[in-house]
Every structure is written in structure tokens, then in C-alpha cells.
Design a protein around this motif. Structure first.
Motif, PDB file in Angstrom:
ATOM      1  N   ILE A  59      31.813  13.861  42.787  1.00  0.00           N
ATOM      2  CA  ILE A  59      32.706  13.723  43.946  1.00  0.00           C
ATOM      3  C   ILE A  59      33.792  14.798  43.845  1.00  0.00           C
ATOM      4  O   ILE A  59      34.409  14.987  42.791  1.00  0.00           O
ATOM      5  CB  ILE A  59      33.355  12.322  43.983  1.00  0.00           C
ATOM      6  CG1 ILE A  59      32.284  11.232  44.006  1.00  0.00           C
ATOM      7  CG2 ILE A  59      34.297  12.192  45.177  1.00  0.00           C
ATOM      8  CD1 ILE A  59      31.405  11.248  45.229  1.00  0.00           C
ATOM      9  N   ASP A  60      34.039  15.493  44.952  1.00  0.00           N
ATOM     10  CA  ASP A  60      35.047  16.560  44.951  1.00  0.00           C
ATOM     11  C   ASP A  60      36.450  16.052  45.228  1.00  0.00           C
ATOM     12  O   ASP A  60      37.427  16.594  44.696  1.00  0.00           O
ATOM     13  CB  ASP A  60      34.680  17.617  46.008  1.00  0.00           C
ATOM     14  CG  ASP A  60      33.372  18.307  45.693  1.00  0.00           C
ATOM     15  OD1 ASP A  60      33.300  18.995  44.658  1.00  0.00           O
ATOM     16  OD2 ASP A  60      32.416  18.135  46.469  1.00  0.00           O
ATOM     17  N   ALA A  61      36.572  15.028  46.095  1.00  0.00           N
ATOM     18  CA  ALA A  61      37.892  14.530  46.460  1.00  0.00           C
ATOM     19  C   ALA A  61      37.779  13.100  46.956  1.00  0.00           C
ATOM     20  O   ALA A  61      36.734  12.698  47.487  1.00  0.00           O
ATOM     21  CB  ALA A  61      38.532  15.410  47.541  1.00  0.00           C
ATOM     22  N   VAL A  62      38.843  12.340  46.775  1.00  0.00           N
ATOM     23  CA  VAL A  62      38.965  10.994  47.327  1.00  0.00           C
ATOM     24  C   VAL A  62      40.134  10.988  48.305  1.00  0.00           C
ATOM     25  O   VAL A  62      41.204  11.526  47.991  1.00  0.00           O
ATOM     26  CB  VAL A  62      39.203   9.938  46.225  1.00  0.00           C
ATOM     27  CG1 VAL A  62      39.428   8.557  46.852  1.00  0.00           C
ATOM     28  CG2 VAL A  62      38.036   9.893  45.258  1.00  0.00           C
ATOM     29  N   ILE A  63      39.928  10.409  49.473  1.00  0.00           N
ATOM     30  CA  ILE A  63      41.013  10.223  50.435  1.00  0.00           C
ATOM     31  C   ILE A  63      41.195   8.717  50.596  1.00  0.00           C
ATOM     32  O   ILE A  63      40.257   8.001  50.946  1.00  0.00           O
ATOM     33  CB  ILE A  63      40.694  10.871  51.795  1.00  0.00           C
ATOM     34  CG1 ILE A  63      40.316  12.345  51.617  1.00  0.00           C
ATOM     35  CG2 ILE A  63      41.891  10.736  52.741  1.00  0.00           C
ATOM     36  CD1 ILE A  63      39.791  13.002  52.884  1.00  0.00           C
ATOM     37  N   LEU A  64      42.403   8.242  50.335  1.00  0.00           N
ATOM     38  CA  LEU A  64      42.684   6.809  50.339  1.00  0.00           C
ATOM     39  C   LEU A  64      43.469   6.429  51.590  1.00  0.00           C
ATOM     40  O   LEU A  64      44.529   7.008  51.856  1.00  0.00           O
ATOM     41  CB  LEU A  64      43.486   6.449  49.083  1.00  0.00           C
ATOM     42  CG  LEU A  64      43.844   4.985  48.867  1.00  0.00           C
ATOM     43  CD1 LEU A  64      42.597   4.118  48.769  1.00  0.00           C
ATOM     44  CD2 LEU A  64      44.685   4.833  47.602  1.00  0.00           C
ATOM     45  N   HIS A  77      40.594  -1.639  49.311  1.00  0.00           N
ATOM     46  CA  HIS A  77      40.414  -0.223  49.641  1.00  0.00           C
ATOM     47  C   HIS A  77      40.647   0.685  48.432  1.00  0.00           C
ATOM     48  O   HIS A  77      40.082   1.779  48.370  1.00  0.00           O
ATOM     49  CB  HIS A  77      41.356   0.185  50.779  1.00  0.00           C
ATOM     50  CG  HIS A  77      40.995  -0.428  52.093  1.00  0.00           C
ATOM     51  ND1 HIS A  77      40.372   0.266  53.114  1.00  0.00           N
ATOM     52  CD2 HIS A  77      41.144  -1.691  52.550  1.00  0.00           C
ATOM     53  CE1 HIS A  77      40.160  -0.547  54.149  1.00  0.00           C
ATOM     54  NE2 HIS A  77      40.627  -1.742  53.826  1.00  0.00           N
ATOM     55  N   SER A  78      41.461   0.243  47.492  1.00  0.00           N
ATOM     56  CA  SER A  78      41.828   1.099  46.351  1.00  0.00           C
ATOM     57  C   SER A  78      41.383   0.557  44.999  1.00  0.00           C
ATOM     58  O   SER A  78      41.446   1.263  43.990  1.00  0.00           O
ATOM     59  CB  SER A  78      43.355   1.258  46.313  1.00  0.00           C
ATOM     60  OG  SER A  78      43.987   0.026  45.936  1.00  0.00           O
ATOM     61  N   GLY A  79      40.931  -0.703  44.947  1.00  0.00           N
ATOM     62  CA  GLY A  79      40.824  -1.420  43.686  1.00  0.00           C
ATOM     63  C   GLY A  79      39.812  -0.929  42.682  1.00  0.00           C
ATOM     64  O   GLY A  79      39.867  -1.318  41.511  1.00  0.00           O
ATOM     65  N   LEU A  80      38.857  -0.072  43.068  1.00  0.00           N
ATOM     66  CA  LEU A  80      37.902   0.453  42.092  1.00  0.00           C
ATOM     67  C   LEU A  80      38.195   1.899  41.706  1.00  0.00           C
ATOM     68  O   LEU A  80      37.391   2.539  41.015  1.00  0.00           O
ATOM     69  CB  LEU A  80      36.462   0.344  42.628  1.00  0.00           C
ATOM     70  CG  LEU A  80      35.897  -1.079  42.715  1.00  0.00           C
ATOM     71  CD1 LEU A  80      34.417  -1.045  43.071  1.00  0.00           C
ATOM     72  CD2 LEU A  80      36.104  -1.858  41.429  1.00  0.00           C
TER      73      LEU A  80
END
Length: 530
Positions: free
Chosen positions: A58-63, A70-73
Motif C-alpha cells: 500500500i502506498d498511502a492511507v487516507i483516513l 474507520h480507523s481501528g485496524l
């Protein structure tokens, strides 16, 4: 390698938790959200499985925002080898700095208790989904970005964030992919807030997209008027009805935003003499720390001054230690307790419920969405008895529900939000909703979109995003969960319900002889005998 982008739905598809969407284009991969599954045990079991993708690629995560679904993992993602940036607004990063370590603490604590039981039962020990150390590593990856400013996620994918009106720092994600001729434009709604939300300004986003990925939590319903006076009048009625001598109003609430909204309105009602002034206990260390973050960002919030005033009210008490929480049981006279979690699945609310559900002078007020299979949904559905931490509890307390505090837009508001995003050339994906809500929103959207352009994906389904329409490229063997198992009660819920009904049948039997008859019938049924 596909000649068109592919969008994979690895969570919040046919259900309301586990938000996780993977966008692939050429050799570039961007993850939008990485949330924890909640609800039934069948869904929560997915949290323990390996990711259906390779985290190190994965290159990037957008939260979109800080809520755990939505964020817990994200800590698990870091544990599995992800080292890239996690883009989010500054308030979201601030909230995750307390919420992810708190989630890790819950994972570790629950595993300690579970392993004690497993040892006694001769079962293997288990590992937590992630640890506090994993959460700390994930927090080093956050890269706060401003709203409405373009950012480069990869060489060919850029994005910008827009206020979603759902939670402090929540955002919708606009994405452009530099495909041939013209960019492919996508908009991920995140969770969209309703109109007249106390602490957040109304949602905002641009128009003109190829695809919109829209949440559907309340897509099938319309709520009552949600103005400030109407919301406070509804809360006032519930507080007055619950106000019995030596009684309590117990409110399961998400520690972040919902607790702060309720606190602001409760203090306002008490200061204006609309209800009697009573002790308000915020029985959640996480809510206490979150309130400090809200106070820091109050100037940028709608009605931030009301919250600041409520946080310092003399009748408001925050519990930090276990001893302070236990002392709440000894309060005499009517009082109000707000405790996490909002779906009654973990945290101090379960102790409060064990102490009050069996009393007829208690009231439990549900103020948020209750996912299928959670204790909150079981109470909402009218269960006469429930099991909490292995104990059977008879429900004598009044169970009430107040949807007006929901952080999600209703069906009419979601339709208006989608209308404002037009033109939408290729299609709309409906996510983050259970079956009835998804169908309800699809029906509403059919008034403005061709039905074939409205897509309801399942967990792990995948779609090729052409300029004209989405093409389903899902592989059946890649699905971790059968579609009908998402967003529904599972066999664990059925078993618990059966055990409680069996115990009630035996207790209500007139004699031991009748109890024996019941058990013999059960034994014959299990043996397959007539």
C-alpha cells in the motif's frame, strides 16, 4: 495489471462497520480507511484474520475520521508491515492519538480475561489483534493535512478533504486519478453528518464526479425535526421521565462527539431550568481525554462555547480510575451516567448495565446506531433477559431510544447530498449500511439516477472503474464473508437467545417433573428423534 482503476470493498459493505476501501491503479495502491469490524461475532472474527491485501504494497492511507470502525485496524496494518503515510485532518490525528492506544488497551485486556477462561477450559491461548506498541507505531505514520487543499497520494493519484459534518475532523475524500484523456474523479463520502448538528458545520463537497461512494447508515428512514430546540425538547422529555428518586439515567454513548454533544445539551437544559440540576457523570477515561481535545479545537467548532462552558459545570464529574468508576454505584438520588461504548459492546457501560438493567427505577437511553448482533441492538429489540460477562440479567429498566442525536444524515439528507454532487457520470456505490437501509437509499436515488448505476457491493467485492460504468470483477473465492452474514445476527446471537429462553422455560415450569419433560424433548430433538 488493469488498464482501468479497480476499487475493492474490504469492509462496511452490506454492513455498517469495518470501513476499508482499496483503490488500485497501475502499480499504485491507496487505502481509504482501515476500520475495525463490530457487530456479530462472525463479523468481529474478521479482525483476527490476515488482511485480504499485502499491507507493505500500500502506498498511502487516507483516513476519513477517527471512529474505530474507520480507523481501528491501523495499528494492525502497521504491525503487518505498512510504513507509508496516513493522511488525515489534524483533529482526526489528535483523536486517533488517544483512541488507537485505548483500542489497543481493550484488545490486550480482553485477551487476558479470555486466556484465563481458555486455560480453565483446556483451550489454546489467543493473541490480541494488536498491542499498545503497535498503536504507537501507527501514530508515527500520521501526516495531518488541511481541508480543501490538494495533496499528492501517489504519482498519479491526488486527493483533497472536505468537511463531512459528522465528527470533529471528519472528512469526505475527493480523488483524481490521472487516467488517459481526462482524470477519473471519485468522491468517498465518509460518514455524512445531519443538518443542525450541535458541534459541526454542515457537510461540504464539490460536484461533477465519475463515481460517488456514499454511506447509507440511515438511508431508509427520516428522522424528526433536528433543530437545536427540537433536539433539546426531546432530551428534556427523556430526562424528566427518567427522574425517579434513587433512579438513574444510563446513556451508552460513543466517547467521541456524542458524549460531548449530550453533555452540552444536558448542562444547557439544567442551567435554563428546563430539567432539575442533577449530577452528570462521564464514566469513561477515553471520553475525558477526548473532551480535552474538543476543548482545544472549540474555536473552530459550531457552538464550541457551549461545550467549553459545559465541560466546567460544577455538577459534571469525570471518572478516570477504576475506583472512581466503582464509586458511581453508591450515588444516591437521581443522576445521569454517560459511558462508552455506544453499542454496549465494551467498556464501563457494561458494568453500569449490569447494575441497572434489573431495576425498575433505571432508564437506559440509546442515542446512536446499534449494529446487528450488538448488546445495544438486542436491548433495542426488546429482550426480556440478556447475558453480560457471563451473567444472566433480567431487563426491568425502561429502554428508550433517541435518534435525534445520530451523527449520520437520514435518507432525505443523503439524497440531497448526492444530488448536490451531480453530474455523476458512471455510478454510485452504496456502503456503510445494513440491508434495509441500503435498499431504502437505493430506492430514493432511483429518482435521480438510472437504477443500473446504483451498486451495492459486498465485503471483498471488486469493480473495474471505466469512464462509463462499474464492471464487477469480484472473485467468489476471495470473499471472506458470505453476503448474507454481514449486517445480520449470527448463530452466536441465536444461541444466546435460545439459552435465555430455555432457562426461562425451566424456571417457569410448575415442577421438576415438567422441567424433566422439557429437557427430554430437547434431548430427543438433538438426537434427531421424533
Amino acid at each position: 495489471m488493469s488498464d482501468e482503476p479497480i476499487l475493492r470493498f474490504h469492509g462496511a459493505a452490506g454492513a455498517v462497520t469495518g470501513s476499508c476501501h482499496l483503490l488500485e491503479w497501475q502499480d499504485q495502491r491507496v487505502l481509504i480507511d482501515c476500520g475495525m469490524f463490530q457487530g456479530s461475532k462472525t463479523e468481529k472474527e474478521l479482525n483476527y484474520r490476515p488482511f485480504p491485501f499485502q499491507p507493505h504494497r500500500i502506498d498511502a492511507v487516507i483516513l476519513t475520521h477517527a471512529h474505530i470502525d474507520h480507523s481501528g485496524l491501523l495499528p494492525k496494518l502497521a504491525k503487518a508491515g505498512y510504513e507509508g503515510p496516513i493522511y488525515a485532518t489534524q483533529p482526526t490525528a489528535d483523536l486517533c492519538s488517544i483512541m488507537l492506544p485505548d483500542s489497543a488497551h481493550i484488545q490486550e485486556s480482553e485477551v487476558v480475561h479470555l486466556n484465563r477462561r481458555n486455560e480453565r477450559r483446556g483451550r489454546d491461548s489467543v493473541e490480541p489483534i494488536y498491542t499498545a506498541e503497535d498503536a504507537a507505531v501507527s501514530l508515527t505514520l500520521f501526516r495531518p493535512v488541511a481541508l480543501e487543499v490538494w495533496q499528492q497520494a501517489t504519482r498519479s493519484i491526488r486527493f483533497r478533504l472536505w468537511n463531512a459534518g459528522h465528527l470533529l475532523g471528519s472528512a469526505s475524500v475527493e480523488i483524481e486519478i490521472a487516467t488517459a484523456n481526462r482524470p477519473l474523479r471519485l468522491l468517498f463520502s465518509g460518514d455524512i453528518g445531519p443538518e443542525h448538528k450541535l458541534l459541526q458545520f454542515d457537510p461540504k463537497a464539490p460536484a461533477d464526479f465519475d463515481y460517488v461512494i456514499c454511506e447509507s447508515t440511515y438511508g431508509d428512514r427520516e428522522r424528526l425535526e433536528t433543530s437545536d430546540p427540537a433536539r433539546r425538547a426531546a432530551l428534556m422529555a427523556e430526562v424528566r421521565a427518567a427522574n425517579h428518586h434513587d433512579g438513574a439515567l444510563i446513556i451508552p454513548s460513543f466517547a467521541v462527539e456524542r458524549t460531548q454533544e449530550l453533555l452540552a445539551d444536558l448542562v444547557y437544559l439544567m442551567e435554563t431550568k428546563a430539567v432539575d440540576t442533577s449530577p452528570i457523570i462521564i464514566d469513561s477515561p477515553l471520553a475525558t481525554r477526548a473532551s480535552e481535545i474538543f476543548a482545544r479545537h472549540a474555536r473552530g467548532m459550531e457552538n464550541g462555547q457551549l461545550l467549553s462552558k459545559a465541560l466546567h459545570a460544577k455538577n459534571v464529574r469525570f471518572t478516570q480510575t477504576v475506583e472512581q468508576s466503582k464509586a458511581v454505584d453508591f450515588i444516591r438520588g437521581f443522576h445521569i451516567v454517560i459511558a462508552a461504548s455506544g453499542m454496549c459492546e465494551a467498556g464501563r457501560i457494561r458494568h453500569r448495565l449490569k447494575n441497572w438493567l434489573w431495576r425498575d427505577n433505571g432508564t437506559v437511553l440509546l442515542v446512536g446506531y446499534q449494529a446487528a448482533g450488538t448488546l445495544g441492538r438486542i436491548l433495542e429489540d426488546g429482550a426480556a433477559t440478556v447475558r453480560i460477562q457471563g451473567d444472566e440479567i433480567t431487563v426491568r429498566a425502561r429502554i428508550r431510544k433517541l435518534e435525534i442525536y445520530s451523527g449520520h444524515a437520514d435518507g432525505t439528507e443523503l439524497l440531497s447530498w448526492v444530488k448536490a454532487r451531480q453530474p455523476i457520470r458512471a455510478g454510485v456505490f452504496l456502503v456503510h449500511g445494513e440491508e434495509v437501509a441500503l435498499a431504502g437509499l437505493a430506492q430514493r436515488l432511483s429518482s435521480i439516477l438510472v437504477e443500473s448505476r446504483i451498486v451495492t457491493p459486498h465485503i471483498d467485492s471488486a469493480f473495474k472503474l471505466t469512464k462509463h460504468a462499474a464492471i464487477d470483477v469480484s472473485e467468489a473465492r476471495a470473499l471472506r464473508l458470505e453476503p448474507l452474514k454481514a449486517g445480520h445476527h449470527d448463530w452466536h446471537n441465536t444461541l444466546q437467545s435460545f439459552i435465555l429462553k430455555l432457562q426461562a422455560e425451566l424456571q417457569n415450569a410448575a415442577s421438576d417433573k415438567e422441567r424433566g419433560v422439557v429437557l427430554r424433548k430437547l434431548k430427543r430433538a438433538l438426537a434427531g428423534e421424533d
